[in-house]
Enzyme design. Structure first.
Site, PDB file in Angstrom:
ATOM      1  N   ASP A 119      -5.095  -4.106 -17.606  1.00 57.60           N
ATOM      2  CA  ASP A 119      -4.312  -2.887 -17.849  1.00 57.60           C
ATOM      3  C   ASP A 119      -4.562  -2.296 -19.229  1.00 57.60           C
ATOM      4  O   ASP A 119      -3.637  -1.779 -19.869  1.00 57.60           O
ATOM      5  CB  ASP A 119      -2.801  -3.167 -17.651  1.00 57.60           C
ATOM      6  N   LEU A 139     -11.072  -6.899 -12.315  1.00 56.37           N
ATOM      7  CA  LEU A 139     -12.456  -6.565 -11.976  1.00 56.37           C
ATOM      8  C   LEU A 139     -13.425  -7.157 -13.001  1.00 56.37           C
ATOM      9  O   LEU A 139     -13.142  -7.216 -14.190  1.00 56.37           O
ATOM     10  CB  LEU A 139     -12.649  -5.046 -11.905  1.00 56.37           C
ATOM     11  N   GLU A 196       5.282   7.289  -9.467  1.00 60.24           N
ATOM     12  CA  GLU A 196       3.913   6.881  -9.147  1.00 60.24           C
ATOM     13  C   GLU A 196       3.315   7.735  -8.043  1.00 60.24           C
ATOM     14  O   GLU A 196       2.170   8.166  -8.123  1.00 60.24           O
ATOM     15  CB  GLU A 196       3.887   5.415  -8.680  1.00 60.24           C
ATOM     16  N   MET A 201      -4.649  -7.129  -6.613  1.00 62.67           N
ATOM     17  CA  MET A 201      -4.215  -8.200  -7.501  1.00 62.67           C
ATOM     18  C   MET A 201      -5.365  -9.005  -8.116  1.00 62.67           C
ATOM     19  O   MET A 201      -5.211 -10.192  -8.395  1.00 62.67           O
ATOM     20  CB  MET A 201      -3.260  -9.145  -6.745  1.00 62.67           C
ATOM     21  N   HIS A 256       0.152   1.527 -13.004  1.00 63.60           N
ATOM     22  CA  HIS A 256       0.927   0.373 -13.468  1.00 63.60           C
ATOM     23  C   HIS A 256       2.371   0.808 -13.733  1.00 63.60           C
ATOM     24  O   HIS A 256       2.591   1.851 -14.341  1.00 63.60           O
ATOM     25  CB  HIS A 256       0.287  -0.189 -14.739  1.00 63.60           C
ATOM     26  N   ASN A 278      -6.373   2.809 -11.980  1.00 60.59           N
ATOM     27  CA  ASN A 278      -5.280   1.911 -11.594  1.00 60.59           C
ATOM     28  C   ASN A 278      -3.955   2.580 -11.949  1.00 60.59           C
ATOM     29  O   ASN A 278      -3.907   3.474 -12.788  1.00 60.59           O
ATOM     30  CB  ASN A 278      -5.404   0.574 -12.337  1.00 60.59           C
ATOM     31  N   GLY A 286       0.793  -1.232   0.000  1.00 65.03           N
ATOM     32  CA  GLY A 286       0.000   0.000   0.000  1.00 65.03           C
ATOM     33  C   GLY A 286       0.818   1.270   0.000  1.00 65.03           C
ATOM     34  O   GLY A 286       0.423   2.267   0.612  1.00 65.03           O
ATOM     35  N   SER A 287       1.945   1.283  -0.732  1.00 62.40           N
ATOM     36  CA  SER A 287       2.747   2.514  -0.755  1.00 62.40           C
ATOM     37  C   SER A 287       2.009   3.621  -1.507  1.00 62.40           C
ATOM     38  O   SER A 287       2.137   4.800  -1.169  1.00 62.40           O
ATOM     39  CB  SER A 287       4.136   2.260  -1.342  1.00 62.40           C
ATOM     40  N   ASN A 288       1.234   3.252  -2.514  1.00 59.59           N
ATOM     41  CA  ASN A 288       0.454   4.287  -3.191  1.00 59.59           C
ATOM     42  C   ASN A 288      -0.685   4.807  -2.311  1.00 59.59           C
ATOM     43  O   ASN A 288      -1.041   5.981  -2.398  1.00 59.59           O
ATOM     44  CB  ASN A 288      -0.065   3.784  -4.541  1.00 59.59           C
TER      45      ASN A 288
END
Lengths: 201, 201
Positions: free
Chosen positions: B144, B92, B173, B89, B108, B106, B11-13
């Site tokens: 993606d 959807l 990011e 991961m 990437h 999202n 969860g760094s973003n």
């Protein structure tokens, strides 16, 4: 270093290479220009620069390898060290690639592996990417699949058209291709598998 | 604007988004963090920031759409405006995408459409590209494949490892994702087909 340039059309990268040689950015010379299109302006460009310009008629050599044998024979006859594709609209046969292993370069107007093949610029616009660019790579048997030598990113703006984007990518191409050729001349390109390292020292 | 963040791992973003909100770079708040992994540090991070953190066990909801129905119900219950995938991961379902059409983003770690799916950074290194980057995109049913919102190039150096490159891409990011979220909040993202324009004025 004797360079052969293979081109099917306008030959703007051929001109960029000739200009870079004149400026001393490439230590070599274009010994030969070959086209599969007798109407290619690249041939005219070569003649204007006193470079041998040869049209090899695909109609006379049915089959890809037959055609490539004729080209390879010319390249050897002219003692060519490096083959430069500049808008050459034919896929090379394994025979051709094998005869000039890691001595054939191509330039492509996208950041490969994105948008290979025809109309790389239009493909990028249609996909809606925000960054495209151009790629110089060694040529293998695939379509724009060989090891990457140099790449440079080019941003895509909301008001870009295919033409304005192509123009900006062309400007980068005309800088990148001569640099890749000179790195080759200086023996600074080192392949490990499909990664190409640049030995700057 | 109420944001939900879906994350499967570190969860760094998520942290970058929380930090951007604290700095006033995003006019909104994270109302909810959902994970498919009870061990995800993202859940811990949420709790530390007094954000509701919910583990939804895939084992309890066999089938992708079943699972997504549970998530969508939570998102509606919490009155979520924007769904942010941050290392989530799971692909959807069309149901989920349809319920939050053009309201799911999202990020990437490559310049899509190059190197989609798992290990985008490793894929780029293995291919041997000289330029990679990162992409924020709207999420559709594909892997993606949705419309690109923002992209930024990141150079790859000869002495890069997957770790050093990943680190540099992460830094981009953490800047790009908050910007895309705020552009969404300000109503500046305009889709035409699969091209996303930014109305800056």
């Amino acid at each position: 270093m004797r360079i052969a340039v293979l081109a099917s059309g306008f030959g703007s990268n051929l001109q960029a290479i000739i200009d870079a040689i004149v400026k001393g950015l490439i230590d070599g010379r274009v010994g030969l220009v070959i086209s599969d299109n007798n109407e290619a302006y690249a041939l005219e460009r070569a003649r204007k620069n006193h470079i041998e310009a040869i049209y090899v008629d695909p109609g006379q050599c049915p089959g890809r390898e037959n055609y490539d044998r004729k080209i390879v024979a010319l390249l050897k006859e002219w003692d060519i060290d490096l083959v430069i594709l500049a808008g050459f609209m034919r896929l090379l046969s394994p025979y051709f690639v094998g005869e000039f292993q890691n001595r054939i370069m191509n330039i492509h107007p996208s950041l490969l592996p994105a948008f290979p093949g025809l109309e790389g610029v239009k493909q990028a616009m249609d996909y809606g990417v925000k960054v495209s660019g151009c790629t110089v790579h060694f040529v293998d048997e695939g379509l724009d699949t060989g090891p990457v030598i140099l790449q440079e990113a080019v941003p895509i703006y909301d008001d870009d058209t295919i033409e304005t984007l192509h123009q900006r990518i062309h400007e980068v191409e005309h800088r990148l291709y001569p640099r890749a050729i000179q790195l080759f001349k200086e023996g600074k390109l080192r392949l490990e598998g499909r990664r190409c390292f640049i030995d700057e020292r």
